[in-house]
Design an enzyme around this catalytic site. Structure first.
Site, PDB file in Angstrom:
ATOM      1  N   CYS A 132       0.814  -1.224   0.000  1.00  0.00           N
ATOM      2  CA  CYS A 132       0.000   0.000   0.000  1.00  0.00           C
ATOM      3  C   CYS A 132       0.846   1.273   0.000  1.00  0.00           C
ATOM      4  O   CYS A 132       0.568   2.212  -0.758  1.00  0.00           O
ATOM      5  CB  CYS A 132      -0.942  -0.001   1.199  1.00  0.00           C
ATOM      6  SG  CYS A 132      -0.168  -0.477   2.759  1.00  0.00           S
ATOM      7  N   HIS A 252      -2.597   6.349   4.454  1.00  0.00           N
ATOM      8  CA  HIS A 252      -1.178   6.517   4.764  1.00  0.00           C
ATOM      9  C   HIS A 252      -0.713   7.874   4.243  1.00  0.00           C
ATOM     10  O   HIS A 252      -1.123   8.310   3.164  1.00  0.00           O
ATOM     11  CB  HIS A 252      -0.335   5.429   4.090  1.00  0.00           C
ATOM     12  CG  HIS A 252      -0.577   4.049   4.618  1.00  0.00           C
ATOM     13  ND1 HIS A 252      -1.210   3.792   5.812  1.00  0.00           N
ATOM     14  CD2 HIS A 252      -0.253   2.832   4.096  1.00  0.00           C
ATOM     15  CE1 HIS A 252      -1.255   2.483   6.005  1.00  0.00           C
ATOM     16  NE2 HIS A 252      -0.686   1.881   4.977  1.00  0.00           N
TER      17      HIS A 252
END
Length: 348
Positions: A132, A252
């Site tokens: 990710c 994130h």
């Protein structure tokens, strides 16, 4: 997505954080699903899950589960992928794997569609979905590399707990409540469930994501380093990473330093390139405090970039702030996006 032909789809790991997002994304994109099979471990078999208003019963994933399946989306852990992905391929399915099991396999393309879509056609039945934190970074770096050249990347990440699964998110909730109640916080999962020590994540920062390697870097950091080079076809690119878990749930964030090859590049030139890039949204205006945050990017499929500025000492150095929903572009959406490109380009 509008499409006349329909496909038989399997989702492996359907009860997990990413598996649930995969189902949501398939529904949001109106993916051309004929039959849907939801697969899980034996302990989750029998549970119910909704898709497009229809209730499905989860089945235990076995080799026979993949009979007549066209595309199998895997997100149930590397050991499951290692065991069952070849079985799915043997039965004619295309596997799009969201674990680290095949990412560095030379025979398996590692794909972010905005960066290296053409690699998809080299698949031998398995396509790997990158980590990710890697996905959002390379999406932001691709226009820089293409137009300005790129020789160095240093990244520090600020990663959400959902990247460690639903249990980690639950632990953050429990610890936060305990802290506010003046009670002792219980830590059983982070930084790594199977590691020796566990630390509270609530009101904390953990400079460890995944297990440490012999070189002092964590596996997460090495994933970012190695995957970036593979996806961008840049084995000599200098990449270094420090990955940190922070106490928020989704998206994130990354502070990325890059050094470009071209001389005399301006911040405005960099902003223009990033703002025009596929799948990337520029949010960058210091005068109005405009920049992406984990909260503002949650639930969105794009990669958001802001805080673009020139390094004060290095002539060809620039700093960027990159944020994206780790469960969507970082996992579920990138996987479904690969499947869409496979169908559109007839690479199944």
């Amino acid at each position: 997505m509008t499409q006349s032909k329909l496909y038989n789809i399997a989702v492996v790991g359907a009860t997990g954080a990413v598996g649930q997002k995969m189902l949501e994304t398939l529904e949001d994109r109106d993916f051309p699903v004929n039959e849907l099979k939801l697969l899980s471990s034996s302990r989750s078999a029998g549970k119910k899950q909704m898709f497009k208003g229809t209730e499905y019963t989860l089945e235990e994933a076995t080799p026979e589960s993949f009979e007549n399946i066209d595309i199998a989306l895997f997100s149930a852990g590397g050991s499951v992928s290692k065991k069952l992905a070849p079985e799915a391929v043997k039965r004619g399915a295309l596997v799009i794997d969201n674990t680290s099991a095949y990412r560095m396999d030379e025979k398996v393309p590692l794909v972010v569609p905005e960066v290296n879509e053409e690699d998809i056609q080299n698949h031998n039945g398995i396509i790997a979905n990158p980590n990710c934190s890697t996905i959002q970074m390379v999406a932001a770096l691709e226009p820089i590399k293409t137009h300005l050249g790129l020789n160095r990347v240093i990244v520090s990440t600020y990663q959400a707990v959902s990247g460690a699964g639903n249990e980690a998110a639950d632990e953050l909730r429990d610890q936060s409540q305990a802290f506010l109640n003046g009670e002792e916080m219980q830590a059983n999962i982070l930084p790594v469930g199977g590691d020796k020590k566990h630390y509270p994540i609530a009101f904390n920062a953990l400079p460890q994501i995944d297990v440490f390697q012999e070189n002092g870097y964590t596996f997460e950091e090495m994933k970012m380093i190695n995957e970036t080079k593979k996806i961008m076809h840049a084995p000599s690119l200098q990449v270094s990473a420090t990955c940190v878990r922070l106490p928020f749930f989704t998206s994130h964030a990354e502070s990325v330093y890059v050094e470009v090859d071209k001389a005399g590049v301006t911040v405005e030139e960099l902003k223009s390139l990033i703002g025009e890039a596929d799948g990337v949204v520029l949010e960058d205006d210091p005068s109005t405090q405009t920049y992406p945050t984990p909260l503002s990017s949650a639930g969105k499929r794009e990669v958001f970039v802001g805080r673009i500025r020139k390094d004060l000492d290095q002539e060809n150095g620039f700093h960027l702030w990159v944020v994206s929903d780790n469960l969507l572009k970082g996992a579920a959406w990138n996987s479904v996006q690969i499947a869409e490109r496979v169908i559109a380009r007839q690479w199944l």
